[in-house]
Design an enzyme around this catalytic site. Structure first.
Site, PDB file in Angstrom:
ATOM      1  N   GLN A 153       0.822  -1.209   0.000  1.00  0.00           N
ATOM      2  CA  GLN A 153       0.000   0.000   0.000  1.00  0.00           C
ATOM      3  C   GLN A 153       0.859   1.263   0.000  1.00  0.00           C
ATOM      4  O   GLN A 153       0.500   2.267  -0.605  1.00  0.00           O
ATOM      5  CB  GLN A 153      -0.936   0.002   1.210  1.00  0.00           C
ATOM      6  CG  GLN A 153      -1.925  -1.138   1.203  1.00  0.00           C
ATOM      7  CD  GLN A 153      -2.668  -1.244  -0.127  1.00  0.00           C
ATOM      8  OE1 GLN A 153      -3.388  -0.338  -0.512  1.00  0.00           O
ATOM      9  NE2 GLN A 153      -2.472  -2.347  -0.833  1.00  0.00           N
TER      10      GLN A 153
ATOM     11  N   GLU B 154      -9.071   0.702   5.723  1.00  0.00           N
ATOM     12  CA  GLU B 154      -9.533   0.265   4.406  1.00  0.00           C
ATOM     13  C   GLU B 154      -9.273  -1.230   4.226  1.00  0.00           C
ATOM     14  O   GLU B 154     -10.163  -1.998   3.863  1.00  0.00           O
ATOM     15  CB  GLU B 154      -8.800   1.072   3.330  1.00  0.00           C
ATOM     16  CG  GLU B 154      -9.144   0.669   1.903  1.00  0.00           C
ATOM     17  CD  GLU B 154      -8.265   1.359   0.877  1.00  0.00           C
ATOM     18  OE1 GLU B 154      -8.626   1.320  -0.312  1.00  0.00           O
ATOM     19  OE2 GLU B 154      -7.209   1.920   1.248  1.00  0.00           O
ATOM     20  N   HIS B 155      -8.038  -1.633   4.455  1.00  0.00           N
ATOM     21  CA  HIS B 155      -7.649  -3.051   4.364  1.00  0.00           C
ATOM     22  C   HIS B 155      -7.156  -3.519   5.721  1.00  0.00           C
ATOM     23  O   HIS B 155      -6.339  -2.850   6.359  1.00  0.00           O
ATOM     24  CB  HIS B 155      -6.506  -3.249   3.364  1.00  0.00           C
ATOM     25  CG  HIS B 155      -6.751  -2.670   2.006  1.00  0.00           C
ATOM     26  ND1 HIS B 155      -6.210  -1.465   1.604  1.00  0.00           N
ATOM     27  CD2 HIS B 155      -7.481  -3.135   0.955  1.00  0.00           C
ATOM     28  CE1 HIS B 155      -6.588  -1.219   0.361  1.00  0.00           C
ATOM     29  NE2 HIS B 155      -7.363  -2.207  -0.052  1.00  0.00           N
TER      30      HIS B 155
ATOM     31  N   ASP C 128      -6.896  -7.184  -4.266  1.00  0.00           N
ATOM     32  CA  ASP C 128      -6.793  -6.117  -5.253  1.00  0.00           C
ATOM     33  C   ASP C 128      -7.078  -6.615  -6.662  1.00  0.00           C
ATOM     34  O   ASP C 128      -7.470  -5.823  -7.527  1.00  0.00           O
ATOM     35  CB  ASP C 128      -5.392  -5.505  -5.229  1.00  0.00           C
ATOM     36  CG  ASP C 128      -5.267  -4.387  -4.215  1.00  0.00           C
ATOM     37  OD1 ASP C 128      -6.297  -3.947  -3.676  1.00  0.00           O
ATOM     38  OD2 ASP C 128      -4.126  -3.951  -3.955  1.00  0.00           O
TER      39      ASP C 128
ATOM     40  N   HIS D 195       1.619   2.906  -3.327  1.00  0.00           N
ATOM     41  CA  HIS D 195       0.561   3.579  -4.069  1.00  0.00           C
ATOM     42  C   HIS D 195       0.768   5.083  -4.131  1.00  0.00           C
ATOM     43  O   HIS D 195       0.581   5.721  -5.164  1.00  0.00           O
ATOM     44  CB  HIS D 195      -0.800   3.314  -3.404  1.00  0.00           C
ATOM     45  CG  HIS D 195      -1.528   2.144  -3.963  1.00  0.00           C
ATOM     46  ND1 HIS D 195      -1.881   2.042  -5.281  1.00  0.00           N
ATOM     47  CD2 HIS D 195      -1.992   1.023  -3.358  1.00  0.00           C
ATOM     48  CE1 HIS D 195      -2.522   0.902  -5.472  1.00  0.00           C
ATOM     49  NE2 HIS D 195      -2.601   0.268  -4.327  1.00  0.00           N
TER      50      HIS D 195
ATOM     51  N   HIS E 163     -53.863  15.480   3.143  1.00  0.00           N
ATOM     52  CA  HIS E 163     -53.476  14.093   3.410  1.00  0.00           C
ATOM     53  C   HIS E 163     -54.636  13.353   4.088  1.00  0.00           C
ATOM     54  O   HIS E 163     -54.997  12.235   3.695  1.00  0.00           O
ATOM     55  CB  HIS E 163     -52.250  14.052   4.340  1.00  0.00           C
ATOM     56  CG  HIS E 163     -50.944  14.310   3.671  1.00  0.00           C
ATOM     57  ND1 HIS E 163     -50.623  15.513   3.102  1.00  0.00           N
ATOM     58  CD2 HIS E 163     -49.859  13.505   3.491  1.00  0.00           C
ATOM     59  CE1 HIS E 163     -49.402  15.442   2.605  1.00  0.00           C
ATOM     60  NE2 HIS E 163     -48.910  14.226   2.830  1.00  0.00           N
TER      61      HIS E 163
END
Length: 440
Positions: A259, A327-328, A361, A262, A420
């Site tokens: 990661q 996230e992971h 992934d 990235h 109504h």
């Protein structure tokens, strides 16, 4: 060096809070720039869209050359190796199989008052898919976004991808072909999001926009929400690895760096209960970094945002994880399944020593588009549910309306909504309240 924290230190809570407050993912300047781009594209349409493409991507775009045609696709497929095409197809098949198993069922029943109730699911008509391009290209992201959309039944799937100097990597077009993308435009940035949201002469608008992008793309998605739906506001990638000392330090180091490579803003964190093992992983990270082509990016990420957290037991690890909502999440301990049952907040959970995040992934099946920046506390990863919506069904007979009408009438008049109340009472032939009074 990465931050190192121990749960036994006196200022642990304060140190942990400081550590996870280190990333600043947005600025006011980005918001102002994006607002201007969106307004310009909305006002001038193609003219603005093409001008921004020429400015940012150095591509002399025209209405004729921004759309990828069948010849472009064929040329791209010819340039892809058989191994790549096979891998794309295997990944797409696995994503599709997983997505089909997620599809929900319609509901239709009649309750004890005789009212028919239920819901029906239907696909969104048109979806825009943003795909990063340029020096970083991700055919896997095409599959992870497009395949669930097609399984859900989206009839028009439009892909937007920046193309520096007009060039697109063949793998992106191959992935789009495998996934069944309907239209592809060589447009990127906030201007692509604006075109999808509001439409231009060349590009018809969509109903929802999905897919990752840089800070300008994320901000553009935020600003057009309401005009269209969006999947999420994605930030830099994150991984949290909970590991014991029975792991190979080289394996864990590789997972952390998967990661970190990235983005310089990505965050990689190890939680372990063994100080010697933590040191071994840190050393392995240093050794592995020297072998990576993207080592400059990975090193900046690891040194500025990386972390090692020492805990006394796995209950502490689970509690910290739930605060981080990563996230992971990799759980590489003896009984990963048992520990996972204490995890409430994580985008995706990878169980066991032989389940690296990278398998998710690419080929596991679930989408790798996941909530970041602690948003896993309240949101989920991309799936078929992002491409369908639910319509409620209500059906009354004359008898079931009579059974419920007075209750609706009382609530409507309490709220001061006389029309109504009238729309119910005008159909009423008897009153359950009147009958109850007679019974007394």
């Amino acid at each position: 060096m990465p931050t190192k924290i121990s749960s036994t230190q006196a200022d642990f809570e304060a140190a942990l809070t400081r550590f996870f407050a280190t990333r600043d993912e947005g600025t006011n300047e980005v918001g102002h720039v994006v607002t201007g781009i969106i307004t310009d594209v909305r006002t001038r349409g193609d003219e603005a869209l093409l001008a921004y493409t020429k400015k940012f991507d150095r591509f002399d775009a025209t209405p004729e050359n921004i759309k990828v045609d069948a010849k472009d696709i064929a040329n791209a497929l010819a340039l892809c190796s058989p191994e790549l095409m096979k891998s794309l197809k295997v990944a797409a098949q696995r994503i599709a199989d997983y997505s089909r198993r997620q599809l929900p069922q319609d509901l239709d029943y009649t309750d004890d008052k005789g009212v028919r109730l239920g819901h029906r699911w239907s696909a969104i008509d048109a979806v825009g898919l943003y795909v990063p391009g340029g020096t970083a290209f991700y055919p896997s992201s095409v599959l992870m976004n497009a395949v669930p959309a097609k399984v859900a039944g989206v009839s028009r799937l439009v892909m937007m991808v920046p193309s520096p100097e007009g060039a697109l990597h063949p793998a992106l077009l191959a992935a789009a072909h495998v996934a069944g993308v309907d239209e592809i435009y060589k447009i990127g940035g906030a201007q692509a999001v604006a075109a999808l949201a509001y439409g231009t002469k060349t590009i018809a608008p969509v109903d929802k926009i999905v897919g990752p992008g840089n800070a300008y793309v994320a901000e553009a998605k935020r600003q057009v929400f309401g005009q269209v739906g969006i999947d999420m506001i994605a930030g830099p990638s994150e991984i949290l690895v909970i590991a014991d000392n029975q792991n190979n330090p080289d394996w864990i180091a590789a997972d952390l760096l998967s990661q970190a490579e990235h983005d310089t803003l990505a965050q990689s964190v190890l939680i372990t209960n063994d100080s010697a093992f933590a040191d071994a992983v840190a050393a392995a990270v240093e050794t592995t970094l020297k072998t990576l082509p993207r080592q400059d990016i990975a090193r900046k990420s690891w040194e500025k945002f990386g972390g090692i957290i020492l805990v006394q037991n796995w209950d502490e690890a689970a509690a910290i994880c739930n605060r981080i909502a990563p996230e992971h999440l990799e759980i590489a301990v003896k009984d990963a399944d048992a520990l996972s049952k204490n995890i409430r907040h994580a985008g995706a959970i990878f169980l066991g020593r032989h389940t690296p995040e990278a398998i998710g992934d690419y080929v596991a099946g679930p989408s790798h588009v996941l909530p970041t920046s602690r948003t896993a506390r309240f949101s989920s990863g991309l799936s078929v549910f992002d491409f369908i919506k639910r319509s409620s069904i209500i059906g009354c007979t004359e008898q079931s309306l009579q059974a419920l009408s007075d209750y609706a009438h009382v609530l409507a008049t309490t709220e001061g909504l006389d029309a109504h109340a009238l729309s119910v009472s005008i159909r009423r032939t008897s009153s359950p309240f009147a009958k109850a009074s007679e019974d007394k």
